[in-house]
Write an enzyme that holds these catalytic residues in place. Structure first.
Site, mmCIF file in Angstrom:
data_model
loop_
_atom_site.group_PDB
_atom_site.id
_atom_site.type_symbol
_atom_site.label_atom_id
_atom_site.label_comp_id
_atom_site.label_asym_id
_atom_site.label_seq_id
_atom_site.Cartn_x
_atom_site.Cartn_y
_atom_site.Cartn_z
ATOM 1 N N GLU A 44 24.069 9.668 -108.342
ATOM 2 C CA GLU A 44 25.098 9.449 -109.360
ATOM 3 C C GLU A 44 24.615 8.412 -110.377
ATOM 4 O OE1 GLU A 44 29.838 8.137 -109.486
ATOM 5 O OE2 GLU A 44 28.565 7.493 -107.815
ATOM 6 N N LYS A 110 33.414 14.258 -113.001
ATOM 7 C CA LYS A 110 33.955 13.711 -111.765
ATOM 8 C C LYS A 110 35.487 13.726 -111.788
ATOM 9 C CE LYS A 110 33.495 9.481 -108.938
ATOM 10 N NZ LYS A 110 32.895 8.122 -108.937
ATOM 11 N N CYS A 144 30.434 11.538 -105.674
ATOM 12 C CA CYS A 144 30.805 10.316 -104.963
ATOM 13 C C CYS A 144 32.231 10.321 -104.396
ATOM 14 C CB CYS A 144 30.560 9.105 -105.861
ATOM 15 S SG CYS A 144 30.311 7.561 -104.935
#
Length: 259
Positions: A44, A110, A144
């Site tokens: 990331e 995300k 994540c």
């Protein structure tokens, strides 16, 4: 197509808020890969570390990092995935990109911004789950904090490979280990997680624990913690078909719609 694919996991330290230096260091690592691979996965925010200062590092989709990825993928004939800070329409995104040798780019923003770090105040959350096809594999890219939300990852589309990229700190690494394995088992899919190592600019420590799991939750990599490393894993398409048909667990999954 039932071909296997070879995926290179790059577990690496990152230089804080320095895209040029991170590109240089990552290119050197990529150049050490001497065997044939189909896909490389980076952590990331691989150009900056997990920064809440996007003005210092943000790029557009026509910026240097995307151009760099296009050049490498074309030269080496392998796709590359990872997330970076992207500026678009007066918003900042923690955006996963997958660049293919053909020049095709798939993006995923995300969905679950990390409120504990204030990411929701800085970055605009994505709204769409993304799947893409590469070499006969249906791949679901996530980032994540998305790992903590199994509904978002639920395999209602019969995808083959779930990939998480992360800056997941050492202090909560047991959750990372547990949830990666769980996502593989519950979705009957290969699951790969790529995390960074080292200290970031806020002195948060990262211990790696990048890993790859098969459809039964068996770990298929040999990566060590706390060390920079490159691991190549082979994913077998036939194993997905074999165990899904034998066990039929996905046939009993709950039906739902996200609203």
């Amino acid at each position: 197509m039932n071909s296997d694919i070879r995926v290179a996991i790059i577990q690496t330290d990152l230089v804080w808020e320095n895209p040029e230096e991170n590109r240089r260091l990552l290119e050197a690592k990529i150049n050490t890969i001497s065997t044939e691979v189909d896909l490389i996965v980076l952590p990331e925010m691989f150009t900056s570390g997990f920064t809440m200062n996007p003005d210092a590092v943000a790029e557009t989709m026509e910026g240097k990092t995307i151009a760099w990825l296009k050049d490498i993928t074309k030269a080496k004939q392998m796709a590359i995935m990872g997330s970076l800070v992207v500026s678009e329409n007066n918003n900042f995104y923690n955006r996963m990109v997958c660049v293919e040798p053909s020049g095709t780019i798939t993006t995923y923003d995300k969905r679950h911004t990390f409120t504990l770090a204030g990411e929701h105040n800085v970055y605009t959350a994505g709204t769409e789950k993304v799947l893409f096809n590469y070499k006969g594999w249906r791949i679901c890219p996530l980032v994540c904090y998305d790992l903590r939300f199994p509904v978002w990852a639920r395999n209602v589309e019969d995808y083959d490979l779930l990939i998480y990229v992360a800056n997941w700190p050492k202090v909560r690494i047991d959750a990372w280990d547990t949830l990666l394995k769980a996502r593989a088992i519950e979705n009957m899919t290969y699951c790969i997680g790529v995390n960074r190592v080292g200290l970031d600019g806020n002195n948060f420590e990262y211990s790696g624990h990048s890993a790859a799991y098969d459809v039964l939750g068996n770990r298929i990599d040999t990566l060590s913690e706390n060390e920079e490393a490159i691991q190549i894993v082979t994913l077998e398409k036939s194993a997905i078909k074999k165990y899904r048909e034998k066990l039929n667990f996905l046939n009993d999954r709950d039906q739902f719609n996200l609203i």
